[in-house]
Enzyme design. Structure first.
Site, mmCIF file in Angstrom:
data_model
loop_
_atom_site.group_PDB
_atom_site.id
_atom_site.type_symbol
_atom_site.label_atom_id
_atom_site.label_comp_id
_atom_site.label_asym_id
_atom_site.label_seq_id
_atom_site.Cartn_x
_atom_site.Cartn_y
_atom_site.Cartn_z
ATOM 1 N N ASP A 232 6.624 9.271 -1.313
ATOM 2 C CA ASP A 232 6.038 8.609 -0.020
ATOM 3 C C ASP A 232 6.404 9.434 0.812
ATOM 4 O OD1 ASP A 232 7.142 6.234 -1.940
ATOM 5 O OD2 ASP A 232 5.744 5.536 -0.354
ATOM 6 N N ASN A 242 10.921 8.361 -2.559
ATOM 7 C CA ASN A 242 10.197 7.374 -3.290
ATOM 8 C C ASN A 242 10.888 6.212 -3.891
ATOM 9 O OD1 ASN A 242 7.606 7.169 -4.913
ATOM 10 N ND2 ASN A 242 8.731 7.177 -6.670
HETATM 11 O O1 MRU Z 1 7.046 -0.190 -1.966
HETATM 12 P P1 MRU Z 1 5.728 0.389 -2.328
HETATM 13 O O2 MRU Z 1 5.268 -0.019 -3.722
HETATM 14 O O3 MRU Z 1 4.885 0.906 -1.344
HETATM 15 O O4 MRU Z 1 6.201 1.984 -2.757
HETATM 16 C C1 MRU Z 1 5.414 2.805 -3.458
HETATM 17 C C2 MRU Z 1 5.900 3.963 -4.205
HETATM 18 O O5 MRU Z 1 7.230 4.502 -3.946
HETATM 19 C C3 MRU Z 1 4.782 5.018 -4.807
HETATM 20 O O6 MRU Z 1 5.620 5.777 -5.925
HETATM 21 C C4 MRU Z 1 4.533 5.998 -3.808
HETATM 22 O O7 MRU Z 1 3.698 5.365 -2.801
HETATM 23 C C5 MRU Z 1 3.716 7.132 -4.524
HETATM 24 S S1 MRU Z 1 2.226 6.578 -5.354
HETATM 25 C C6 MRU Z 1 0.886 7.078 -4.873
#
Ligand code: MRU
Length: 334
Positions: A232, A242
């Site tokens: 992220d 992440n």
């Molecule tokens: O809380 P979320 O579901 O938005 O978290 C998403 C993640 O942690 C993914 O692994 C991350 O965004 C990378 S995927 C393109």
């Protein structure tokens, strides 16, 4: 072939598949309202770092639809609302800033909505291309036909295209380099057992779901050749935020001598921060832990600690795959 769209633009409205209902129900949200889109991001009806950025770009354009006076005020308030939705994925802030530069250069033109919409579509299209490039660049990580473990959801649902880590897995499978996938269920919101499982099934990739706490046993039993996740936000030195539980996997990989890879587009790299200590980690509410799918599973008054993300230190990361290259340590993204 995947047969669903996670983000689309039709009839001057944004169309989002409601990820909170998947995989049991495939339902779409169709709206042109800034507030509804902001709430969709907050509730994780749309989620995943690149998908949040693309959604915010469309939302900015829609906020200016039919607006001819006070454009600065309207833009700034839309920017502020969207920026307040989720703090960790830098793609959100990257996309908002891209939209700001297009806005500043064109705000006096009569068709500012059309111009912003084209910019949002371009951000979406670029993400599709970055997903394909990450898939190809990731082929270099497979030394043999491999069993892969992944965490959270990084596919079509999380991006504009085929995904980040998921694109590497899918491309690897299509090239005979991935045998089987273990999908961590990803507590508390089950992005793995609901969303990654859905996408693996749609693509015909053999898989099993496992609870997050099964990862160590899978590794000990020699069932995992490598771990691939998304991110992220990545700091200049490669420290990567992440989904909560990713750091656990990286530590487990080190103990079992298994490679641990991150895949993310360069829009996930935050050049303003040198290390992961500076990454703001979102905390989620207690209901996501004391309830499962609205069923109360423990006493509602018990306190909860629920960071949505963790930061994996760069020394635990064997490689970071972007649309540009497969980067090996030491990382320096400046
Ligand atoms: O809380 P979320 O579901 O938005 O978290 C998403 C993640 O942690 C993914 O692994 C991350 O965004 C990378 S995927 C393109």
């Amino acid at each position: 072939m995947s047969s669903f769209l996670s983000i689309d633009f039709q009839d001057d409205q944004l169309v989002l598949i409601d990820q909170t209902k998947l995989p049991l129900v495939e339902e779409y949200i169709k709206t042109d309202e800034l507030e509804r889109i902001s709430v969709a991001i907050e509730r994780l009806e749309v989620r995943g770092a690149p998908a949040i950025g693309i959604t915010a770009a469309y939302a900015i354009a829609l906020a200016l639809k039919g607006v001819s006076c006070n454009v600065d005020e309207v833009f700034n308030s839309a920017y502020k609302r969207l920026a307040s939705t989720r703090p960790t994925a830098v793609n959100l802030f990257w996309a908002l800033d891209e939209m700001r530069s297009v806005f500043e250069a064109n705000k006096n033109k009569p068709d500012i909505y059309g111009i912003l919409l084209e910019a949002a579509k371009q951000i979406h299209q670029d993400d599709i291309e970055m997903c394909n490039a990450m898939g190809k660049n990731g082929l270099g990580i497979f030394e043999k036909k491999s069993n892969v473990l992944t965490h959270c959801n990084t596919g079509r649902l999380a991006t504009g295209g085929e995904g980040t880590a998921f694109s590497v897995i899918k491309t690897g499978y299509e090239n005979g380099l991935v045998k089987f996938v273990y999908s961590d269920e990803t507590r508390p919101l089950l992005q793995g057992s609901r969303l990654t499982a859905f996408e693996l099934a749609k693509n015909g990739i053999p898989f099993a779901m496992n609870t997050d706490s099964t990862a160590a046993v899978l590794m000990k039993e020699d069932k995992v050749d490598l771990v691939i996740t998304g991110a992220d936000r990545i700091a200049v030195n490669g420290d990567s935020a992440n989904k909560i539980g990713t750091y656990n996997l990286a530590v487990l990989c080190k103990h079992h001598n298994i490679p641990f890879y991150i895949t993310a587009p360069t829009t996930t790299i935050d050049l303003k921060i040198e290390t992961g200590n500076k990454i703001k980690i979102e905390e989620r509410g207690r209901e996501e832990i004391n309830q499962i799918k609205n069923v109360q599973v423990t006493r509602p008054e018990y306190d909860v600690y629920s960071p949505a993300f963790d930061v994996t230190p760069n020394e635990l990361i064997s490689g970071i795959i972007t649309e540009k290259a497969l980067h090996r340590p030491p990382y320096n993204f400046k």
